[in-house]
Design an enzyme around this catalytic site. Structure first.
Site, PDB file in Angstrom:
ATOM      1  N   ASP A  83      -3.215  -3.187   4.245  1.00  0.00           N
ATOM      2  CA  ASP A  83      -3.710  -3.540   2.915  1.00  0.00           C
ATOM      3  C   ASP A  83      -3.956  -5.052   2.817  1.00  0.00           C
ATOM      4  OD1 ASP A  83      -4.269  -3.645   0.230  1.00  0.00           O
ATOM      5  OD2 ASP A  83      -2.406  -2.692  -0.427  1.00  0.00           O
ATOM      6  N   GLY A 122     -13.197  -1.851  -0.150  1.00  0.00           N
ATOM      7  CA  GLY A 122     -14.641  -1.696   0.050  1.00  0.00           C
ATOM      8  C   GLY A 122     -15.385  -2.981   0.378  1.00  0.00           C
ATOM      9  N   ASP A 181      -8.064   0.283  -6.737  1.00  0.00           N
ATOM     10  CA  ASP A 181      -7.039   1.309  -6.952  1.00  0.00           C
ATOM     11  C   ASP A 181      -7.489   2.338  -7.988  1.00  0.00           C
ATOM     12  OD1 ASP A 181      -5.790  -0.428  -5.309  1.00  0.00           O
ATOM     13  OD2 ASP A 181      -3.949  -0.591  -6.488  1.00  0.00           O
TER      14      ASP A 181
HETATM   15  C1  GLA Z   1      -2.801  -2.248  -3.388  1.00  0.00           C
HETATM   16  C2  GLA Z   1      -3.324  -0.945  -2.807  1.00  0.00           C
HETATM   17  C3  GLA Z   1      -2.527   0.221  -3.350  1.00  0.00           C
HETATM   18  C4  GLA Z   1      -1.047   0.023  -3.032  1.00  0.00           C
HETATM   19  C5  GLA Z   1      -0.570  -1.319  -3.562  1.00  0.00           C
HETATM   20  C6  GLA Z   1       0.826  -1.657  -3.076  1.00  0.00           C
HETATM   21  O1  GLA Z   1      -3.017  -2.324  -4.758  1.00  0.00           O
HETATM   22  O2  GLA Z   1      -4.683  -0.782  -3.068  1.00  0.00           O
HETATM   23  O3  GLA Z   1      -2.990   1.438  -2.801  1.00  0.00           O
HETATM   24  O4  GLA Z   1      -0.859   0.113  -1.657  1.00  0.00           O
HETATM   25  O5  GLA Z   1      -1.410  -2.373  -3.129  1.00  0.00           O
HETATM   26  O6  GLA Z   1       1.253  -2.913  -3.508  1.00  0.00           O
END
Ligand code: GLA
Length: 676
Positions: free
Chosen positions: A421, A466, A487
């Site tokens: 991430d 993306g 998200d």
């Molecule tokens: C980002 C990701 C989420 C999750 C959070 C965790 O927002 O996109 O899917 O993994 O971090 O902190």
């Protein structure tokens, strides 16, 4: 100050008895004369209970913008009104006693971008009464003056004009009802019963799961044959490579992945009610995840409350609920398993790494190898999470400058999937002089390469929302899936839009390379903004069915992200329909093509490996609709055998067109085989 120009033309005059007398006889005249005369009155929209407004961002505000500022459209100020944000839905019960709805609508001047664009719409008892067309920042307010006499349910809608909801601050300025009867009442969207559509699985065996499975030669192999039916059950396999063995009592295959090549296996399952067979082709080579990954991820249920105990519970329930019997496999930890420098929970604070630089899990995860062993013993797989930046999005230790060490650590701990991430990597990228696309790819090329060097298969899920059109290069850097957007937890009222956007990238998707529109959030989930405790999700039953239908038709990774400890029957039913999952897991790996039908209806058509098509008909509108698609629109010819997948029911042979009654925000999914 209210400078609304057309205010004076609004009809606020008291009703006179005279108007009602013209066509009536003497008796009626007497009766009417005895009735109390009611003057028409203004009821400001802002005086209704705005907690019923559902919207994409923030809260609807009375007499203020969504951010709490004075209402202003193209320089024109308004004293009254409702400030909202696309996409927004506001149901008002008029009960037939309002005469008119009047307002001035537009994008609020307080938005900070020219990207702001919205549509306003009024729907009454299932009919569109008024539409604004696309409105942008700086465009003067559009007057609305609509007769609503006799209308029982009015819905005020703000759409995102098809370009996402960012910056879409929308004002129903000066909005009011002219009412001569009972006062309008804000209400929630109509309640829907949680109807279970799929019949319970029978007691005889039914083998589910993918028909094709990728692994890397020489690596540990683990596969639990997903099988519904009464236990005890006995499994056997024909054509299993010699390096693998099947435990006949558990249906779990273990061993070492065979030499490079393709192996046609047939699984058999038998119990006292009958037997079943299913093909399973093992492809030992370079490509993992030949069908979309399926599992559970903790994020939207437990956020920074995740513990070893909750992960074990999820593994237990994946088996006991029947989820593993339809193909759910990965039990994945998201953020917050590491230490942070600062955190409200002292058990999550501590040294980030040991003297050798090895990452240290926080005290809620006392023994990672024991945890993955627990998951593996059930025939399931384990997933973990980190960020290429110094910190994860939750502020915990990331992998920056420890990438090789962390990749090796995850492998020795026994993990089978990594979600990587972006989070704080932005700080690193900012200082990097390379072109943007190079910067986007860099951390993923590094981790993708490192994972391929590990002595076990570790699937890589890219999470960078993306950026740089990741769908074009996610596979090339070693990823098996990539999030195509931000998200979804923040946009649960936009599942249709999110799905349609994700489906635009369908050409880039193929076996081993999946567009990921984020997790299935149904059942009990915690509100993403507040990272709250799990509560019933805000989606209606039809929306939950539509959610799962869209994800199956798009061949998206299927990760449930809700509270496994409190799965209810309805949620299990939505998650576990084996015929829908077969659509998701189809070996062709195609993302359905979108066919627009009406303004708020569309079809999704997915070619299946056996020559059939899976077809979804969706209704995004606020009211039930009959949705019909012709064979030309669906790319079909001749007679077709049609099966309703949610109800697992044959609908007979059809030609020319197929139509279905589709609930508000709902979908139906059928599969059609050339017939008869
Ligand atoms: C980002 C990701 C989420 C999750 C959070 C965790 O927002 O996109 O899917 O993994 O971090 O902190």
């Amino acid at each position: 100050m209210n400078t609304n120009a057309f205010r004076s033309s609004w009809n606020c005059r008291p009703r006179t008895v005279v108007r009602g007398l013209r066509a009536t006889g003497a008796l009626a005249l007497v009766a009417l004369a005895l009735l109390p005369v009611r003057a028409a009155e203004n009821v400001w929209l802002g005086s209704l209970d705005l907690s019923h407004v559902r919207q994409g961002w923030g809260q609807a505000q009375a007499d203020k913008t969504v951010t709490g500022k004075p209402l202003s459209i193209a320089g024109q100020k308004f004293e009254h009104g409702v400030g909202t944000h696309a996409s927004s839905t506001f149901w008002v019960e008029l009960g037939g006693s309002a005469d008119r709805f009047q307002a001035a609508v537009g994008v609020d001047d307080g938005t900070t971008s020219d990207k702001a664009s919205v549509t306003f719409k009024l729907a009454g008892d299932g009919r569109t009464l008024w539409e604004s067309g696309v409105m942008r920042r700086g465009q003067p307010a559009k007057p609305v003056d609509v007769e609503v006499k006799g209308i029982k349910s009015l819905v005020l809608l703000v759409g995102d004009a098809g370009d996402g909801t960012d910056f879409d601050h929308a004002d129903w300025a000066d909005a009011r009802f002219i009412v001569s009867g009972a006062k309008p009442q804000a209400v929630s969207a109509p309640a829907e019963p949680a109807v279970i559509l799929t019949p319970k699985p029978g007691p005889a065996p039914r083998i589910n799961g993918p028909l094709i499975y990728g692994c890397r030669p020489g690596h540990p192999f683990l596969y639990r044959i997903p099988t519904q039916g009464e236990r005890p059950m006995m499994w056997s396999a024909d054509g299993l490579p010699a390096t693998l063995k099947l435990d006949p009592a558990s249906g779990i295959v273990t061993g070492t992945a065979p030499d490079r090549g393709e192996y046609e296996v047939v699984f058999n399952a038998r119990n006292r009610h009958g037997s079943a067979k299913r093909m399973f082709k093992i492809v030992a080579g370079d490509t993992l995840a030949l069908t979309p990954t399926m599992g559970w991820n903790h994020w939207y249920a437990h956020y920074d409350r995740i513990t070893d105990k909750l992960v074990r519970e999820a593994a237990d329930v994946m088996v006991s609920s029947g989820m593993a019997d339809v193909g759910y496999q990965y039990v994945s930890i998201d953020d917050c398993w590491m230490n942070a420098e600062k955190n409200a929970d002292p058990l999550r604070v501590g040294p980030l790494r040991d003297a050798q630089g090895n990452i240290i899990p926080n005290r809620h995860f006392p023994d990672m190898p024991a945890l993955t062993a627990y998951i593996h013993a059930k025939g399931l797989k384990a997933g973990i999470y980190t960020s290429p930046g110094p910190r994860t999005c939750g502020g915990f230790a990331g992998a920056w400058q420890h990438e090789a060490q962390d990749a090796a650590r995850f492998a020795t701990w026994g993990f089978d999937l990594l979600k990587y991430d972006w989070c704080s990597y932005g700080e690193i990228a900012e200082k990097d002089p390379d072109p943007e696309l190079v910067k986007f790819k860099k951390p993923y090329i590094l981790m993708g390469g490192l994972l391929q060097q590990q002595p076990r298969d570790i699937v890589l899920n890219l999470c960078q929302y993306g950026m740089g059109e990741v769908w074009k290069w996610g596979a090339e850097v070693g990823g098996q899936s990539w999030r195509t957007a931000g998200d979804l937890g923040f946009e649960l009222n936009r599942i249709f839009e999110v799905a349609l956007k994700n489906a635009e990238h369908r050409d880039w998707q193929k076996p081993g390379a999946w567009n990921d529109p984020d997790y299935i959030q149904i059942g009990l989930i915690g509100n993403a903004r507040g990272m709250g405790e799990p509560m019933p999700c805000p989606l209606t039953p039809s929306e939950q069915y539509a959610f799962m239908s869209l994800w199956c038709l798009m061949a998206s990774p299927l990760f449930y992200s809700g509270d496994m400890g409190r799965l209810d029957e309805f949620t299990i039913n939505v998650l576990c329909n084996p015929e829908l999952i077969e659509v998701n897991q189809d070996p062709l790996g195609q993302c359905a093509r979108v066919v627009p039908l009406g303004a708020e209806t569309f079809a999704m058509v997915k070619d299946m490996a056996d020559g059939s098509k899976a077809i979804g008909l969706f209704n995004r509108s606020e009211f039930p609709a009959k949705v019909t698609a012709t064979w030309v629109q669906l790319g079909l010819k001749g007679s077709q055998r049609v099966r309703d997948l949610w109800r697992e029911k044959e609908l007979g042979n059809m030609s020319g067109e197929y139509g279905a009654d589709v609930p508000r925000h709902g979908g139906v999914v059928v599969r059609m085989w050339p017939g008869p």
